[in-house]
Design a protein around this motif. Structure first.
Motif, short mmCIF file in Angstrom:
data_model
loop_
_atom_site.label_atom_id
_atom_site.label_comp_id
_atom_site.label_asym_id
_atom_site.label_seq_id
_atom_site.Cartn_x
_atom_site.Cartn_y
_atom_site.Cartn_z
N VAL A 1 -8.79 0.63 2.78
CA VAL A 1 -7.99 -0.24 1.91
C VAL A 1 -7.59 -1.51 2.66
CG1 VAL A 1 -5.88 -0.43 0.53
CG2 VAL A 1 -7.12 1.75 0.61
N LEU B 1 -1.47 -1.09 -4.19
CA LEU B 1 -2.72 -0.36 -3.98
C LEU B 1 -2.39 1.02 -3.40
CD1 LEU B 1 -4.87 -3.17 -2.31
CD2 LEU B 1 -5.00 -2.40 -4.68
N CYS C 1 -3.32 4.34 -1.14
CA CYS C 1 -4.15 4.52 0.06
C CYS C 1 -5.30 5.50 -0.17
CB CYS C 1 -3.30 4.98 1.24
SG CYS C 1 -2.65 6.64 1.08
N LEU D 1 3.22 -1.45 4.11
CA LEU D 1 2.70 -0.09 4.01
C LEU D 1 3.90 0.85 3.83
CD1 LEU D 1 0.22 1.81 4.27
CD2 LEU D 1 0.65 1.86 6.73
N CYS E 1 1.44 4.99 0.57
CA CYS E 1 0.82 6.05 1.35
C CYS E 1 1.82 7.15 1.65
CB CYS E 1 0.29 5.46 2.64
SG CYS E 1 -1.39 5.91 3.00
N ILE F 1 0.86 -1.19 0.00
CA ILE F 1 0.00 0.00 0.00
C ILE F 1 0.89 1.23 0.00
CG2 ILE F 1 -1.81 1.28 1.21
CD1 ILE F 1 -2.68 -1.38 2.47
N VAL G 1 -6.82 4.84 4.70
CA VAL G 1 -5.94 3.68 4.66
C VAL G 1 -6.62 2.46 5.28
CG1 VAL G 1 -4.72 4.17 6.84
CG2 VAL G 1 -3.57 2.87 5.01
N HIS H 1 -2.63 0.31 -9.41
CA HIS H 1 -3.53 -0.77 -9.02
C HIS H 1 -3.06 -2.07 -9.68
CE1 HIS H 1 -6.10 2.72 -8.19
NE2 HIS H 1 -6.82 1.94 -7.41
#
Length: 197
Positions: free
Chosen positions: A33, A99, A101, A46, A8, A6, A30, A139
């Motif tokens: 997700v 992915l 966030c 993360l 972020c 993820i 977040v 993605h």
């Protein structure tokens, strides 16, 4: 093993705030997700901007019973390609689903389908694509072995994730096959986006 990274680390220039910690329906984005990948991912990385952001996220993530590791970008504010490089360097599997966030409507079905595709084909990346040819590089699913290609691009001052995909053996999958609602790809980039929900 199913790994999810993820991203972020960025701070929204349009909002002037850390998007992952912004509340949507009384919950930080977040966490929306993370809830989508709960019981799917075996490993979650993360990627955050720096140690200061990691400390601020520890409060948000405190009560999550998940195998999650928060790491700082190799280069602060280096952009999403650096975030992907950082995340891939920490995973224990051969590939990872990326992915952002700021996509709080990611569906479990979307993530499951991406991992199913990863088992059936030998590609460096699996990339969602729209009818007009627009791709969703944040993605996408990437093999860990793409680290070498990313490092070469960065050494040439190329920081665009699309440049990475152009240099990979990528499988393009129509977004409607992955998520009929298209909601998994909806980003929250501005205050107006919040108001439109």
């Amino acid at each position: 093993m199913k790994s999810v990274i993820i991203l972020c680390g960025g701070r929204s220039k349009r909002m002037g705030k850390d998007k992952g910690s912004l509340l949507l329906n009384d919950k930080p984005m977040v966490l929306h997700v993370l809830d989508a990948i709960k019981n799917i991912a075996d490993e979650i990385i993360l990627v955050l901007r720096d140690t200061e952001q990691i400390e601020s996220y520890n409060t948000i993530l405190n009560h999550r019973n998940m195998s999650l590791k928060a790491v700082a970008d190799e280069t602060k504010d280096g952009g999403p390609l650096i975030g992907i490089l950082t995340g891939l360097s920490y995973i224990n599997s051969d590939y990872a689903q990326i992915l952002p966030c700021d996509s709080p409507f990611i569906s479990k079905d979307f993530v499951v389908k991406m991992f199913e595709l990863a088992k059936t084909d030998d590609f460096d990346a699996i990339v969602p694509v729209w009818n007009d040819g627009h791709i969703e590089p944040l993605h996408s699913l990437y093999k860990k072995s793409t680290i070498e290609t990313i490092e070469k691009l960065i050494s040439k001052e190329k920081r665009n994730v699309s440049s990475l995909i152009e240099n990979l053996n990528a499988k393009y999958v129509p977004v409607e096959i992955l998520d009929k609602t298209n909601m998994s790809f909806q980003n929250i980039n501005t205050i107006k986006d919040f108001k439109d929900i």
